[in-house]
Design an enzyme around this catalytic site. Structure first.
Site, short mmCIF file in Angstrom:
data_model
loop_
_atom_site.label_atom_id
_atom_site.label_comp_id
_atom_site.label_asym_id
_atom_site.label_seq_id
_atom_site.Cartn_x
_atom_site.Cartn_y
_atom_site.Cartn_z
N CYS A 1 0.91 -1.01 -0.14
CA CYS A 1 0.08 -0.12 -0.04
C CYS A 1 0.91 1.40 0.05
O CYS A 1 0.63 2.29 0.36
CB CYS A 1 -0.77 0.08 1.23
SG CYS A 1 -2.27 -1.43 1.11
N SER B 1 7.53 2.94 -1.04
CA SER B 1 7.91 3.75 -1.91
C SER B 1 7.60 5.29 -1.14
O SER B 1 8.51 6.26 -1.66
CB SER B 1 6.90 3.92 -3.20
OG SER B 1 5.62 3.88 -2.76
N ASP C 1 9.80 -1.04 6.98
CA ASP C 1 8.88 -2.06 7.33
C ASP C 1 8.50 -2.37 8.67
O ASP C 1 7.33 -2.49 9.17
CB ASP C 1 9.33 -3.36 6.83
CG ASP C 1 8.26 -4.45 6.54
OD1 ASP C 1 7.15 -4.30 6.35
OD2 ASP C 1 8.79 -5.71 6.73
N ALA D 1 6.72 -10.49 -6.74
CA ALA D 1 8.19 -10.43 -6.92
C ALA D 1 8.94 -9.18 -6.21
O ALA D 1 8.56 -8.16 -5.86
CB ALA D 1 8.54 -10.42 -8.42
N ARG E 1 -5.81 1.06 1.83
CA ARG E 1 -5.88 1.03 0.35
C ARG E 1 -7.69 1.22 0.30
O ARG E 1 -8.45 0.50 0.36
CB ARG E 1 -5.74 -0.40 -0.38
CG ARG E 1 -5.66 -0.47 -1.67
CD ARG E 1 -5.17 -1.76 -2.11
NE ARG E 1 -3.66 -1.56 -2.17
CZ ARG E 1 -3.07 -1.37 -3.35
NH1 ARG E 1 -3.84 -1.49 -4.61
NH2 ARG E 1 -1.80 -1.50 -3.43
C1 SPV Z 1 4.93 -7.57 3.91
O1 SPV Z 1 4.16 -8.36 3.22
O2 SPV Z 1 4.49 -6.69 4.67
C2 SPV Z 1 6.24 -7.34 3.97
C3 SPV Z 1 6.90 -8.66 3.08
O3 SPV Z 1 6.93 -6.40 4.14
S1 SPV Z 1 6.85 -9.83 4.23
O4 SPV Z 1 6.27 -9.62 5.53
O5 SPV Z 1 8.13 -10.37 4.52
O6 SPV Z 1 6.25 -10.99 3.13
MN MN Z 2 5.52 -5.38 5.60
#
Ligand code: SPV
Ligand code: MN
Length: 635
Positions: free
Chosen positions: A278, A282, A295, A391, A423
């Site tokens: 979402c 970026s 993350d 990917a 979203r």
């Molecule tokens: C997510 O899907 O929120 C990610 C990638 O950051 S993973 O959790 O590692 O699949």
């Molecule tokens: Mn994540």
């Protein structure tokens, strides 16, 4: 050197002399016990202890290729590709469960099972799973080392790809374990890829299991390779961290961390929670700003100020739509030499390709389904795309030119603002500021609505509540999480300002987005000014929104674009019916699923509903932003 204990003794036959030395130098029998127990269960032929020395890291990298779990992408030095199976292309919600002891249930919305049954099942699947293979042991520091934020972790895996990805994504922890001594606590992860086919892909996806045993601080993952399911320090350890944070009074969040420049080079740090796919990465990578993480963040109250660190030190990012126009920064990194592990892209003539990269893709090549050609169908007769939508690439943050210098600051960075974004095609405006900490946590965080995406296995586009974007990872009662957030803010002397953002608003009556992906850069510059009270805003029923003149200036400054009043009105019209039904859905979700919802949630949503009804009375269902007045106070 630790005294030889029974665990080390049983491990002796599996370890080279050098590996024995590395392991016995860690003075913590709990570490030895964990490895010995899991080795006994999985029966690897030998065990490699990765000490994070340059030599050990080079060995992991090399073995990832020797084992054929990765292949070199020949035209660019340092690039490799890994493929996951067709049924292993995202996080698997069905297969991921919390193990709960008898008599305990988590919120209904969470996937859970009886602990004893779950342990028997997953340990049964792991039994003898590493026969003929090497078990790799990695030590990781989550968060900067030697910091109040640091959490240590140990992972045992039979995948060199997983071990290699961890180099790029996490801070090394071996030295920390040497120093931590006998009492140190740590998270444990056991992963086995299971039976592999000729392409080195997990075969038995129907036996994929990802179980979280918080009673033992252990995660089990088997018959999967997709990094979100197998790199235990990503979303798996995150679940354990959320529990730890809850009991210790800090926050573990699914959030980016970035520095945003204001006037006179002032830098303001933001955290931002967005569900997977979402716009989180970026946003974190906006050109001209700085990135600390994309993350997972830990946030603590330090001297009554909210300070945050990135738990990780790399990016496992979605590669779809990374192109020179929308994501110039990372596009450059991905198309130049340097250490990068690509996954599930298309490879042709020693080059990697992905969807939305801004150029035509080859008509054939090699992808996650093997040899691929345009028109190739899956077993349901659907076209197989050149590369998977989910990917990804794994790259260390230090490979980026705009990595923030405070990345490893043991005290973290002070947060000026926090964003929540889902979203949401229908209701919320592209950017708004909450009336208060509580209003932000509830109306933007707890009420975050989104649609399922390709980042998880299953149907896309299904609307759902994704509380604070951690619904998939939350490991405590949902109401408790809301309470923790409310309480955390109340203890601060200086609260970060909370914003709601929505990159996915569509025009009423047609499927067109009202914004371009670049517009988010303007929103964040506006938020930066708001944190410092340097622009006014208009008070609407759902929050404070920007004034047209301020956005017009910012569009010019940031994107060299002329921003029309017409666009402004389209984007910032308050849609009363859509907002009222949003409130209804959110209330229903919490009433039906979350018995411990704090009453404040219903109170704050009730007031939002009242404000919407009053405005409707005056101005009708769709209210142009021009009707709203300048805020009078900022509570
Ligand atoms: C997510 O899907 O929120 C990610 C990638 O950051 S993973 O959790 O590692 O699949
Ligand atoms: Mn994540």
């Amino acid at each position: 050197m630790a005294i030889m204990n029974p665990y080390l003794e049983t491990l002796l036959p599996k370890l080279s002399e050098a590996d024995f030395k590395k392991l016995s130098a860690i003075d913590n029998p709990n570490v030895h016990e964990f490895i010995a127990k899991e080795s006994d269960l999985c029966q690897p032929k030998d065990i490699f202890i990765c000490s994070d020395s340059a030599e050990d890291i080079a060995h992991v990298r090399k073995q990832a290729m020797v084992s054929c779990e990765e292949q070199a992408i020949l035209t660019l030095r340092g690039h490799t590709v890994h493929f996951d199976g067709e049924n292993d292309q995202g996080r698997d919600r069905q297969a991921t469960k919390y193990l709960v002891p008898k008599g305990i249930t988590l919120s209904k919305a969470l996937n859970q099972m009886d602990r004893q049954e779950g342990l028997a099942e997953v340990r049964g699947l792991l039994r003898d799973s590493m026969q003929g293979k090497t078990m790799i042991v990695r030590f990781i520091s989550l968060g900067p080392p030697d910091s109040i934020f640091t959490i240590l972790g140990v992972q045992c895996t039979d995948s060199w790809y997983v071990a290699h990805s961890e180099d790029l994504l996490y801070r090394p922890g071996y030295e920390q374990f040497l120093k931590a001594g006998i009492k140190s606590d740590f998270l444990r992860v056991l992963h086995a890829a299971g039976k592999l086919n000729g392409d080195m892909v997990s075969l038995e996806y129907d036996k994929k299991r990802i179980y979280i045993d918080h009673m033992d601080n252990t995660i089990y993952s088997v018959n999967t390779q997709y990094a979100g399911n197998s790199v235990g320090f990503k979303k798996l350890a995150f679940r354990l961290a959320i529990r730890k944070a809850s009991s210790e009074g800090w926050l573990a969040e699914h959030m980016l961390l970035m520095g945003v420049f204001g006037p006179e080079k002032r830098k303001t740090y933001f955290a931002g929670a967005f569900p997977s796919a979402c716009g989180k990465t970026s946003t974190a990578l906006l050109p001209g700003e700085t990135i600390l993480g994309d993350d997972i963040a830990y946030i603590r109250n330090i001297d009554s100020v909210a300070r945050a660190v990135n738990v990780e030190s790399g990016i496992f990012g979605i590669i779809q739509d990374v192109n020179p126009k929308d994501d110039a920064l990372i596009y450059k990194v991905l198309t130049n030499p340097g250490e990068i592990v690509f996954s599930n892209v298309l490879v042709k003539d020693g080059k990697s390709y992905w969807l939305g990269m801004g150029q035509e893709l080859p008509k054939d090549g090699f992808n996650y389904t093997g040899t691929w050609f345009e028109g190739k169908k899956d077993s349901d007769g659907n076209d197989i795309p050149a590369a998977h939508k989910n990917a990804r690439y794994a790259v260390a943050l230090k490979a980026l030119e705009n990595v923030d210098p405070e990345l490893d600051n043991p005290m973290g960075v002070e947060l000026g603002g926090i964003m929540y974004g889902g979203r949401d095609a229908k209701a919320y405006v592209p950017v708004q500021q909450s009336f208060s900490w509580e209003h932000g946590i509830i109306a933007y965080g707890a009420a975050l609505e989104t649609e399922t995406t390709f980042a998880t296995i299953g149907k896309e586009g299904i609307p759902e509540i994704n509380m604070m974007s951690i619904q998939d990872f939350i490991s405590i009662p949902l109401g408790k999480n809301i309470h923790n957030n409310l309480y955390f803010g109340r203890k601060l002397k200086k609260q970060p300002i909370i914003f709601g953002v929505n990159y996915f608003l569509k025009e009423v009556g047609n499927g067109k987005y009202v914004n371009t992906p670049q517009d988010k850069h303007v929103w964040i510059k506006w938020m930066e000014l708001r944190v410092h009270n340097e622009v006014d805003a208009l008070a609407t029923p759902t929050g404070y929104i920007p004034k047209y003149e301020d956005l017009r200036k910012l569009f010019k400054q940031v994107l060299s674009k002329t921003y029309t009043k017409e666009d402004y009105i389209k984007q910032f019209t308050i849609r009363v019916p859509e907002n009222l039904s949003k409130i209804e859905r959110v209330q229903r979700f919490y009433q039906e699923n979350v018995t411990d919802t704090p009453l404040e949630l219903f109170g704050i949503l009730y007031l939002q509903r009242q404000r919407l009804l009053e405005a409707k009375e005056k101005y009708g269902d769709y209210i142009s932003p021009e009707n709203f007045e300048k805020e009078t106070s900022q509570s």
